[in-house]
Write an enzyme that holds these catalytic residues in place. Structure first.
Site, mmCIF file in Angstrom:
data_model
loop_
_atom_site.group_PDB
_atom_site.id
_atom_site.type_symbol
_atom_site.label_atom_id
_atom_site.label_comp_id
_atom_site.label_asym_id
_atom_site.label_seq_id
_atom_site.Cartn_x
_atom_site.Cartn_y
_atom_site.Cartn_z
ATOM 1 N N ASP A 235 -2.404 -3.159 0.040
ATOM 2 C CA ASP A 235 -1.673 -2.331 1.017
ATOM 3 C C ASP A 235 -2.232 -2.362 2.445
ATOM 4 O OD1 ASP A 235 -0.427 -1.746 -1.342
ATOM 5 O OD2 ASP A 235 -0.911 0.397 -1.353
ATOM 6 N N LYS B 142 5.091 -2.492 -4.506
ATOM 7 C CA LYS B 142 4.836 -1.500 -5.555
ATOM 8 C C LYS B 142 5.283 -0.120 -5.090
ATOM 9 C CE LYS B 142 -0.067 -0.713 -4.357
ATOM 10 N NZ LYS B 142 0.094 0.616 -3.846
ATOM 11 N N CYS C 150 -4.913 4.015 -3.474
ATOM 12 C CA CYS C 150 -4.312 2.849 -4.130
ATOM 13 C C CYS C 150 -5.332 1.845 -4.664
ATOM 14 C CB CYS C 150 -3.323 2.181 -3.185
ATOM 15 S SG CYS C 150 -1.875 3.229 -2.879
HETATM 16 N N1 TIU Z 1 -2.127 2.561 -0.253
HETATM 17 C C1 TIU Z 1 -2.506 3.839 -0.392
HETATM 18 O O1 TIU Z 1 -3.676 4.128 -0.601
HETATM 19 N N2 TIU Z 1 -1.531 4.791 -0.230
HETATM 20 C C2 TIU Z 1 -1.768 6.069 0.284
HETATM 21 O O2 TIU Z 1 -0.858 6.870 0.396
HETATM 22 N N3 TIU Z 1 -3.049 6.344 0.657
HETATM 23 C C3 TIU Z 1 -3.477 7.489 1.266
HETATM 24 O O3 TIU Z 1 -4.687 7.633 1.409
HETATM 25 N N4 TIU Z 1 -2.602 8.358 1.740
#
Ligand code: TIU
Length: 234
Positions: A24, A129, A162
């Site tokens: 991500d 995802k 994530c």
């Molecule tokens: N990719 C991921 O970690 N999504 C989140 O929403 N992370 C946060 O820390 N908000």
């Protein structure tokens, strides 16, 4: 096999058995005006790991090992976004709302793209995802089975959301897991530190942690087979 310095013990990195999963590293998490910022976070902390993450990716590419990228995003009609996820809290913009980088966390919008410095190469697998874990509601497990890897290195954001969720999913599926500690970050530095401690505690209950330099050195001279995945196959 070359054991590399890692916590809590040396990790038996096998350059013929390992793949990299970069979680991500999207504009929506790293740049102002995206999802992370809408939640009230300072996104500059996350931008700082881009150079180390680029070095890690370059090391895997040079060794001919698979690099897999993920993106947290939803369909334009939000049919894969649970109402509980969209409605929770009081963010400045909700998932699907329009911000300066397009609709927040929606596939195909500028904000959902991976930052340009870490852009996937043609042929590298990109997994979209809807959840925090990259195995949930995706075909990642099938791709990994086809690649015939037993070890996974994790990088990306955020460490405790994530990245950790995906690493736990992978650990439960039997992979030897390693987190690249300087190629992952949280909006909360204490959470990053605590996450890596949790992961590596109890004899690496979830996995090990090592710096990018050690991982790339461990890949050096790998005679690994280059097994790029065509995006079209995804
Ligand atoms: N990719 C991921 O970690 N999504 C989140 O929403 N992370 C946060 O820390 N908000």
């Amino acid at each position: 096999m070359s054991p590399i310095p890692a916590r809590p013990f040396a990790f038996p990195l096998d350059p013929s058995q390992v793949a990299l999963i970069v979680i991500d590293m999207q504009r929506d998490f790293l740049e102002p005006g995206g999802f992370g910022a809408s939640l009230g976070n300072d996104v500059s902390l996350l931008q700082a790991i881009v150079p180390a993450t680029a070095r890690l990716i370059a090391g895997f590419r040079a060794a001919g090992r698979p690099v897999i990228h993920t993106r947290e995003c939803h369909r334009a009609d939000l049919s894969d976004c649970p109402p509980a996820k969209r409605s929770r809290g009081a963010p400045g913009l909700r998932i699907g709302d329009t911000g300066p980088m397009g609709r927040i966390l929606i596939a195909g919008e500028p904000g959902a793209e991976i930052v340009s410095e870490l852009a996937p190469l043609e042929g590298e697998l990109v997994i979209d995802k809807p959840g925090k874990g990259a195995f949930y509601a995706t075909d990642l497990a099938d791709h990994l089975a086809r690649l015939d890897v037993t070890q996974l290195v994790f990088a990306g954001v955020t460490t405790e959301v994530c990245v950790q969720t995906t690493m736990r999913e992978a650990n439960d599926r039997g992979y030897e897991c390693l987190i690249a500690e300087d190629a992952t970050e949280s909006y909360f530095p204490d959470f990053k530190r605590a996450t890596i401690e949790m992961i590596t505690a109890q004899g690496a209950i979830v996995g090990c942690a090592a710096p990018v330099g050690a991982i790339v050195a461990g890949l050096g001279g790998a005679a690994g087979t280059n097994a790029p995945l065509l995006a079209a196959e995804a």
